[in-house]
Write a protein that holds these residues in place. Structure first.
Motif, PDB file in Angstrom:
ATOM      1  N   GLN A 202      18.008 -80.043 -73.157  1.00 17.59           N
ATOM      2  CA  GLN A 202      18.137 -80.366 -71.740  1.00 17.59           C
ATOM      3  C   GLN A 202      19.318 -81.258 -71.380  1.00 17.59           C
ATOM      4  OE1 GLN A 202      14.392 -82.049 -70.492  1.00 17.59           O
ATOM      5  NE2 GLN A 202      13.258 -80.194 -70.957  1.00 17.59           N
ATOM      6  N   ILE A 203      19.559 -82.279 -72.226  1.00 17.58           N
ATOM      7  CA  ILE A 203      20.562 -83.275 -71.862  1.00 17.58           C
ATOM      8  C   ILE A 203      21.938 -82.800 -72.340  1.00 17.58           C
ATOM      9  CG2 ILE A 203      21.174 -85.718 -72.048  1.00 17.58           C
ATOM     10  CD1 ILE A 203      18.034 -85.856 -73.086  1.00 17.58           C
TER      11      ILE A 203
ATOM     12  N   PRO B   7       4.911 -75.056 -75.740  1.00 17.08           N
ATOM     13  CA  PRO B   7       5.503 -73.711 -75.791  1.00 17.08           C
ATOM     14  C   PRO B   7       7.012 -73.710 -76.012  1.00 17.08           C
ATOM     15  CG  PRO B   7       4.903 -74.296 -73.538  1.00 17.08           C
ATOM     16  CD  PRO B   7       4.386 -75.390 -74.414  1.00 17.08           C
ATOM     17  N   ILE B   8       7.690 -74.799 -75.739  1.00 17.51           N
ATOM     18  CA  ILE B   8       9.154 -74.786 -75.873  1.00 17.51           C
ATOM     19  C   ILE B   8       9.550 -74.601 -77.332  1.00 17.51           C
ATOM     20  CG2 ILE B   8      11.277 -76.111 -75.515  1.00 17.51           C
ATOM     21  CD1 ILE B   8       9.861 -77.459 -73.127  1.00 17.51           C
TER      22      ILE B   8
ATOM     23  N   VAL C 279       0.130 -75.624 -76.839  1.00 25.70           N
ATOM     24  CA  VAL C 279       0.370 -76.664 -75.840  1.00 25.70           C
ATOM     25  C   VAL C 279       1.819 -77.148 -75.832  1.00 25.70           C
ATOM     26  CG1 VAL C 279      -2.025 -77.414 -75.825  1.00 25.70           C
ATOM     27  CG2 VAL C 279      -0.412 -78.505 -77.402  1.00 25.70           C
TER      28      VAL C 279
ATOM     29  N   GLY D 286       4.174 -77.791 -70.356  1.00 29.46           N
ATOM     30  CA  GLY D 286       4.494 -76.367 -70.281  1.00 29.46           C
ATOM     31  C   GLY D 286       5.914 -76.042 -70.689  1.00 29.46           C
ATOM     32  N   LEU D 287       6.354 -74.862 -70.264  1.00 30.71           N
ATOM     33  CA  LEU D 287       7.636 -74.315 -70.698  1.00 30.71           C
ATOM     34  C   LEU D 287       8.833 -75.090 -70.132  1.00 30.71           C
ATOM     35  CD1 LEU D 287       8.218 -71.994 -72.565  1.00 30.71           C
ATOM     36  CD2 LEU D 287       8.124 -70.434 -70.630  1.00 30.71           C
ATOM     37  N   PHE D 288       8.615 -75.810 -69.039  1.00 26.31           N
ATOM     38  CA  PHE D 288       9.753 -76.492 -68.399  1.00 26.31           C
ATOM     39  C   PHE D 288       9.564 -78.007 -68.390  1.00 26.31           C
ATOM     40  CE2 PHE D 288       9.351 -72.205 -66.699  1.00 26.31           C
ATOM     41  CZ  PHE D 288      10.598 -71.704 -67.055  1.00 26.31           C
ATOM     42  N   ALA D 289       8.810 -78.515 -69.378  1.00 27.46           N
ATOM     43  CA  ALA D 289       8.558 -79.954 -69.465  1.00 27.46           C
ATOM     44  C   ALA D 289       9.873 -80.709 -69.628  1.00 27.46           C
ATOM     45  CB  ALA D 289       7.640 -80.236 -70.652  1.00 27.46           C
ATOM     46  N   LYS D 290      10.023 -81.780 -68.856  1.00 27.69           N
ATOM     47  CA  LYS D 290      11.232 -82.596 -68.935  1.00 27.69           C
ATOM     48  C   LYS D 290      11.081 -83.625 -70.047  1.00 27.69           C
ATOM     49  CE  LYS D 290      14.054 -81.088 -65.894  1.00 27.69           C
ATOM     50  NZ  LYS D 290      14.247 -79.928 -66.778  1.00 27.69           N
ATOM     51  N   LYS D 291      12.213 -83.985 -70.639  1.00 25.21           N
ATOM     52  CA  LYS D 291      12.209 -85.056 -71.626  1.00 25.21           C
ATOM     53  C   LYS D 291      12.184 -86.408 -70.917  1.00 25.21           C
ATOM     54  CE  LYS D 291      13.918 -83.295 -75.874  1.00 25.21           C
ATOM     55  NZ  LYS D 291      14.939 -83.363 -76.914  1.00 25.21           N
TER      56      LYS D 291
ATOM     57  N   GLY E 140       4.485 -67.828 -73.675  1.00 30.40           N
ATOM     58  CA  GLY E 140       4.847 -69.228 -73.505  1.00 30.40           C
ATOM     59  C   GLY E 140       4.455 -69.754 -72.142  1.00 30.40           C
ATOM     60  N   ALA E 141       4.595 -68.909 -71.130  1.00 31.71           N
ATOM     61  CA  ALA E 141       4.312 -69.341 -69.763  1.00 31.71           C
ATOM     62  C   ALA E 141       2.818 -69.385 -69.479  1.00 31.71           C
ATOM     63  CB  ALA E 141       5.017 -68.419 -68.770  1.00 31.71           C
TER      64      ALA E 141
ATOM     65  N   LEU F 218      15.823 -75.374 -72.415  1.00 34.54           N
ATOM     66  CA  LEU F 218      14.458 -75.907 -72.350  1.00 34.54           C
ATOM     67  C   LEU F 218      14.245 -77.083 -73.289  1.00 34.54           C
ATOM     68  CD1 LEU F 218      12.389 -72.577 -72.228  1.00 34.54           C
ATOM     69  CD2 LEU F 218      13.202 -73.973 -70.324  1.00 34.54           C
ATOM     70  N   ASP F 219      14.865 -77.044 -74.473  1.00 36.59           N
ATOM     71  CA  ASP F 219      14.573 -78.064 -75.486  1.00 36.59           C
ATOM     72  C   ASP F 219      15.434 -79.314 -75.306  1.00 36.59           C
ATOM     73  OD1 ASP F 219      13.833 -79.504 -77.665  1.00 36.59           O
ATOM     74  OD2 ASP F 219      14.189 -77.954 -79.157  1.00 36.59           O
TER      75      ASP F 219
END
Lengths: 311, 201
Positions: free
Chosen positions: B104-105, B43-44, B41, A280-285, B34-35, B101-102
């Motif tokens: 992240q790090i 959405p980011i 599948v 989903g929209l908040f999937a972690k890497k 997206g939500a 969201l993409d």
């Protein structure tokens, strides 16, 4: 007969749904307070250790809808949903594969005749795209090594070249010169003979959907997805390293080997981590594993090779 | 009364705030999609691309204002600020999705900006937009005087960088980003020479 690969990821490894859902609850609870850590450790203690190291979700195959709606198959368009919308145009019956080059029994083999001589089994493999997303796919297929044995490989052969069907009238994406059509790929013979290397004819026990490479495709789980060429019509044994489509399009970006390697970045993005589709929209890497987690099985193929130079 | 005159009269009756209202709507719509699975599948990336593409379309609309007035006599000048500010808004949202969201790090964000040319180019475009959005108000126009027009020529390199950013990020030879870049360059080329202007009737 090739040395058969023992599948470590089987249906019995897949956490039964109630337990899996329950485990999610435990994990969700973990997020609320550190005090629950001990409980989480207890609940997760029974899981197979090796896969846990990467990601506790790694054993969960992606849903059918995810696997069949998010595809890179540029012959049907460059958007991820183009293949699922356009691939129905492809005629997959009848289908034959021309096997030629350095083989004892070259010829056009009807797909049915090949499959009837092969052992179809289920293989749950990780699938890592060069674009830094990944899935877990329950493929059905047979080992490429068995097919190579069926046609007999001459001793001077060193490489296997593959070609995807090219039918502009059925493949709207080929109207554009995104790549030099037809799509071609290749493996070194020892890579092709590795027991992990699969010729897949289906997924989830159903015939291969067109957008995923019907009726037959290659699956090389320790390499980036684009090596796993779809809808194969030709297999050629050769003594020279064959050209490969993405390498022709961008020699500095896509090498012949294209083994999954978190330490060798694509020039335009990092390969150190990946996102599993379905979060989903908040999937972690999650961190990408060397050889996509198949180091034990394939690292020996590349002993002494500089993997940075041979990317 | 010509068609253009009628169009201009109609446009005069539309207040600029109405345009803000219309242009802001896609943002919550994309987020909702997206939500709830409407963007597929993954959405980011889909959200990131949708926001970026819309920003590019708005930037092109902004560049089209002057040629439309000069060559067709259609006057959209009073909407240009709204178009510009909303372009920045969507570029900012696109950047935000990429950061939060993409990628992240945290450590990887800076590494990507300096190591990945297409991200460097995109970031440069964003930075060029900062003084533009900061001076998109009546007070700045008055205060800066003729320097305001000069400063706002930064729009041209900023939009070019946006178009190049898109061309650089796709895999293989793809037509769509090239069309965007061609449209941007054409709209800029229309400004190069002093083109014949329409005289008021």
């Amino acid at each position: 007969m090739a040395k058969r690969w023992t599948n470590k990821l089987t249906r019995s490894d897949v956490t039964p749904e109630p337990i899996f859902m329950n485990r999610r609850k435990v994990l969700a609870g973990l997020g609320l307070g550190g005090g629950a850590a001990g409980l989480g450790g207890l609940a997760l203690g029974g899981m197979p250790g090796a896969a846990m190291a990467q990601d506790d979700m790694a054993l969960e195959p992606n849903a059918w809808d995810e696997i069949t709606s998010y595809c890179n198959y540029y012959e049907f368009g460059t958007r991820k949903d183009d293949p699922s919308q356009n691939a129905h145009l492809l005629t997959t019956e009848p289908w034959s594969i021309t096997i030629d080059g350095l083989v004892d029994k070259p010829g056009d083999y009807a797909l049915g005749d090949i499959v009837s001589q092969m052992t179809i089994e289920e293989r749950i493999y990780r699938f890592r795209c060069v674009e830094a997303w990944s899935m877990v796919v329950p493929w059905n297929g047979f080992e490429l090594a068995d097919l190579l044995d069926m046609v007999g490989v001459k001793p001077e052969a060193q490489y296997v070249a593959f070609e995807t069907v090219y039918r502009p009238e059925e493949m709207p994406g080929t109207r554009y010169p995104v790549l030099d059509w037809p799509y071609v790929e290749g493996l070194r013979l020892d890579e092709a003979r590795n027991p992990l290397t699969l010729m897949a004819t289906g997924l989830y026990g159903k015939p291969m959907p067109n957008q995923n490479g019907a009726p037959i495709r290659l699956v090389v789980p320790w390499k980036y997805g684009f090596k796993s060429i779809k809808s194969i019509v030709r297999i050629t044994l050769t003594d020279k390293q064959p050209p490969t489509s993405w390498n022709k399009a961008g020699p500095g970006e896509y090498g012949f080997y294209s083994n999954v390697n978190p330490e060798v970045d694509h020039p335009r993005w990092s390969q150190a981590s990946e996102r599993k589709i379905g979060g989903g929209l908040f999937a972690k890497k999650v961190p990408t594993l060397m050889f996509n987690g198949y180091e034990d099985e394939v690292a020996a193929l590349y002993d002494g090779m500089d993997l940075k130079a041979n990317f | 009364m010509t068609l253009v005159d009628r169009l201009n009269r109609l446009l005069r009756s539309v207040p600029p705030w109405a345009l803000y209202l219309v242009l802001v709507l896609p943002a919550p719509w994309y987020l909702y999609q997206g939500a709830t699975g409407g963007l597929g599948v993954e959405p980011i990336k889909a959200l990131e691309h949708a926001l970026g593409e819309f920003a590019l379309q708005l930037a092109i609309a902004g560049l089209a204002v002057t040629p439309l007035r000069r060559l067709a006599g259609v006057n959209l000048l009073k909407f240009r600020r709204a178009i510009g500010i909303m372009t920045f808004t969507y570029v900012f949202l696109h950047l935000l999705v990429w950061l939060v969201l993409d990628v992240q790090i945290l450590g990887q964000i800076w590494a990507d900006i300096v190591k990945r040319p297409y991200i460097t180019v995109g970031m440069a475009g964003f930075v060029l937009m900062l003084p533009l959005v900061a001076t998109s108000n009546n007070w700045s126009v008055r205060r800066l005087g003729p320097r305001w027009r000069k400063l706002h020529r930064l729009t041209y390199p900023a939009v070019i960088l946006g178009g190049v950013h898109y061309v650089m990020l796709v895999k293989g030879f793809q037509i769509e980003p090239l069309i965007y870049l061609a449209v941007i360059l054409s709209l800029l080329a229309l400004r190069l020479r002093s083109l014949p202007r329409l005289r008021p009737a």
